[in-house]
Scaffold this motif. Structure first.
Motif, PDB file in Angstrom:
ATOM      1  N   UNK A   1     -26.090   2.946  22.545  1.00  0.00           N
ATOM      2  CA  UNK A   1     -26.921   3.610  23.561  1.00  0.00           C
ATOM      3  C   UNK A   1     -28.390   3.626  23.161  1.00  0.00           C
TER       4      UNK A   1
ATOM      5  N   UNK B   1     -29.791   0.151  23.630  1.00  0.00           N
ATOM      6  CA  UNK B   1     -29.950  -0.164  25.050  1.00  0.00           C
ATOM      7  C   UNK B   1     -31.206   0.458  25.649  1.00  0.00           C
ATOM      8  N   UNK B   2     -31.634   1.603  25.085  1.00  0.00           N
ATOM      9  CA  UNK B   2     -32.847   2.234  25.610  1.00  0.00           C
ATOM     10  C   UNK B   2     -34.025   1.277  25.536  1.00  0.00           C
TER      11      UNK B   2
ATOM     12  N   UNK C   1     -29.003  -0.118  42.372  1.00  0.00           N
ATOM     13  CA  UNK C   1     -29.733   1.152  42.434  1.00  0.00           C
ATOM     14  C   UNK C   1     -28.736   2.257  42.751  1.00  0.00           C
ATOM     15  N   UNK C   2     -29.079   3.493  42.370  1.00  0.00           N
ATOM     16  CA  UNK C   2     -28.187   4.617  42.650  1.00  0.00           C
ATOM     17  C   UNK C   2     -28.433   5.073  44.091  1.00  0.00           C
TER      18      UNK C   2
ATOM     19  N   UNK D   1     -27.484   7.477  45.888  1.00  0.00           N
ATOM     20  CA  UNK D   1     -27.589   8.908  46.208  1.00  0.00           C
ATOM     21  C   UNK D   1     -28.894   9.515  45.720  1.00  0.00           C
ATOM     22  N   UNK D   2     -29.767   8.691  45.130  1.00  0.00           N
ATOM     23  CA  UNK D   2     -31.046   9.214  44.639  1.00  0.00           C
ATOM     24  C   UNK D   2     -32.190   8.502  45.357  1.00  0.00           C
TER      25      UNK D   2
ATOM     26  N   UNK E   1     -34.519   9.107  36.427  1.00  0.00           N
ATOM     27  CA  UNK E   1     -33.240   9.631  35.925  1.00  0.00           C
ATOM     28  C   UNK E   1     -33.030   9.379  34.431  1.00  0.00           C
ATOM     29  N   UNK E   2     -33.140   8.112  34.025  1.00  0.00           N
ATOM     30  CA  UNK E   2     -32.818   7.808  32.623  1.00  0.00           C
ATOM     31  C   UNK E   2     -33.788   8.467  31.628  1.00  0.00           C
TER      32      UNK E   2
ATOM     33  N   UNK F   1     -32.965  12.247  31.600  1.00  0.00           N
ATOM     34  CA  UNK F   1     -31.634  12.548  31.058  1.00  0.00           C
ATOM     35  C   UNK F   1     -31.598  12.326  29.552  1.00  0.00           C
ATOM     36  N   UNK F   2     -32.264  11.259  29.113  1.00  0.00           N
ATOM     37  CA  UNK F   2     -32.225  10.939  27.684  1.00  0.00           C
ATOM     38  C   UNK F   2     -33.342  11.632  26.906  1.00  0.00           C
TER      39      UNK F   2
ATOM     40  N   UNK G   1     -37.275   0.699  37.554  1.00  0.00           N
ATOM     41  CA  UNK G   1     -36.339   1.617  36.901  1.00  0.00           C
ATOM     42  C   UNK G   1     -36.086   1.192  35.452  1.00  0.00           C
ATOM     43  N   UNK G   2     -35.916  -0.123  35.255  1.00  0.00           N
ATOM     44  CA  UNK G   2     -35.675  -0.612  33.893  1.00  0.00           C
ATOM     45  C   UNK G   2     -36.911  -0.409  33.017  1.00  0.00           C
TER      46      UNK G   2
ATOM     47  N   UNK H   1     -38.031   3.124  30.920  1.00  0.00           N
ATOM     48  CA  UNK H   1     -37.639   3.477  29.558  1.00  0.00           C
ATOM     49  C   UNK H   1     -38.544   2.829  28.511  1.00  0.00           C
TER      50      UNK H   1
END
Lengths: 227, 243
Positions: free
Chosen positions: B76, B79-80, B91-92, B94-95, B103-104, B107-108, B152-153, B156
């Motif tokens: 993990x 991967x960050x 893509x998500x 619901x967001x 999100x990432x 969350x992280x 999104x990518x 991070x």
């Protein structure tokens, strides 16, 4: 056959029973959801033993009538326990909730599983590729989407559980059906009383259906509703 | 130049089928590498082995000095640092666009909400979609969705980006806008590995082209070498068909 009389005489009794119906359904389903989630995770885990236990539980619950389950739980198991602990007692209210939640839990676990499996694999991959762990991915990405997919089946199970509480009249739980039976025993107004009882369930279940429609609409992802 | 990705004798089986039959390559910091080849040649599988979306059967994959085939390495964390863009955007739904990006990092705990929000705004401006911040993915075109996926990518702050056929699911008129964003990224020195069917892009943007067939890298070299003077018969064959 006198509806007016039945309504005026029976309504207080039925409302009293209705309170139990609602309380037992709500608690039963709430516990059922927790059981369902756990069993669902067991079912999807890598451990064979956990999957086996979950499978046995679902098999037994789905393969036997709820009436029989309630007899086993209310009459059977206390007798077994009393051979070890003589003063053990189980009241109909508790037994009813146990029966209902075990029952709902088995069906809900299958509903949750199909919901989780319906979330495309790409969603998990996208989340994992960003560095989220499996658990974080489950909580942040998969479960919210799975929940939305399962709402119709969830409400359906909710409705089934509400109606199933009437089965619990057989173990003496003072819920809606049982109270009506008691009233009929005194008044002999079979037709009017039971039609009135049916109407009670019908109204309550219809309200639940409306609520589900409302929730489904609210949870639509797109703001511009084009349907 | 620093080595960013080192792949040694990589094999990958799906059941009994050997999809990757021994891959060796090194990718350096700031390099843009395009992977081309016929369908079923193992291009995507190779890419997915680099961030362990596919488990490696045997061999070694070292990313950022971490041997990700070693079970003790926290994948993990690695991967960050590796952004990935998928063919189907993923893509998500619901967001909102902005939440997708935030999100990432939130969350992280890489950023506070405010920092992530600023970062999202900046990235959305960069991919030209600032005005879509509060839209949901379902309201966007394919090209727009893919640009959001890139943003999104990037949220991070990765130093490697993997692209798995990023334009293959797009309508032809939307391919250009996505490639523009990728070109821009390449110019800024991002290390990029791109599995693609866009030969024009591979020729124009990449520093190196890998041609894969039958689970191995058949031929590699600069775009000029591979496209203008291919040595292997299989490469010549493939290029004749696609160009």
């Amino acid at each position: 056959m006198d509806f007016g009389r039945v309504i005026s005489e029976a309504t207080p009794l039925l409302l009293q029973g209705f309170r139990y119906t609602v309380i037992v359904s709500l608690i039963g389903i709430a516990i059922g959801i927790v059981i369902g989630l756990f069993v669902c995770l067991m079912n999807m885990s890598k451990s064979r033993i956990l999957r086996f236990i979950a499978g046995i539980y679902i098999w037994i619950i789905r393969g036997t009538p709820m009436l029989v389950q309630s007899y086993v739980i209310f009459f059977g198991i206390p007798q077994l326990i009393q051979t070890f602990i003589p003063e053990f007692r189980l009241d109909a209210f508790t037994a009813g909730i146990i029966t209902l939640s075990l029952n709902a839990g088995a069906y809900l676990s299958e509903i949750f599983r199909s919901g989780i499996q319906a979330v495309p694999k790409g969603q998990t991959e996208a989340s994992r590729s960003l560095g989220l762990s499996q658990t974080q991915t489950m909580i942040k990405v998969v479960l919210p989407q799975a929940f939305k997919i399962t709402i119709p089946s969830l409400v359906n199970q909710f409705i089934i559980s509400v109606k199933d509480t009437s089965i619990l009249s057989a173990i003496g739980l003072a819920e809606l059906t049982n109270m009506t039976k008691q009233y009929v025993g005194k008044s002999f107004q079979f037709f009017a009383s039971y039609v009135y009882l049916a109407a009670f369930y019908l109204v309550f279940v219809s309200l639940l259906m409306l609520l589900s429609k409302y929730i489904e609409k609210r949870l639509k992802y797109e703001r511009k509703s084009n349907s | 130049m620093k080595e960013k990705v080192i792949v040694k004798d990589l094999h990958k089986y799906f059941g009994k089928l050997e999809v990757l039959t021994g891959i060796d390559t090194v990718i350096y910091e700031g390099e843009v590498v395009c992977v081309i080849g016929p369908s079923g040649s193992g291009k995507s599988t190779f890419l997915r082995c680099l961030n362990k979306l596919e488990d490696v059967t045997s061999g070694t994959v070292i990313v950022d000095d971490y041997d990700i085939t070693d079970k003790k390495v926290d994948i993990n964390k690695v991967r960050e640092n590796i952004g990935m863009v998928f063919q189907q955007f993923n893509l998500f739904p619901n967001m909102t666009v902005k939440k997708n990006i935030m999100m990432a990092p939130v969350t992280l705990k890489k950023m506070t909400k405010e920092e992530a929000s600023d970062k999202a705004d900046e990235l959305l401006k960069r991919v030209g979609l600032f005005e879509k911040a509060e839209s949901y993915p379902g309201e966007l075109s394919g090209g727009q969705q893919q640009r959001v996926a890139i943003a999104r990518a990037l949220a991070m702050n990765p130093d490697i980006m993997l692209f798995d056929e990023p334009t293959s699911a797009l309508d032809p008129e939307m391919v250009g806008e996505v490639l523009e964003v990728m070109k821009d990224l390449a110019k800024q020195g991002m290390t990029m590995i791109v599995v693609t069917h866009e030969m024009g892009f591979a020729r124009e943007v990449s520093d190196r082209v890998l041609f894969m067939d039958g689970g191995v890298i058949c031929e590699e070299g600069t775009p000029e070498q591979v496209f203008l003077n291919p040595q292997q018969e299989r490469t010549q064959d493939f290029l004749r068909k696609v160009l």
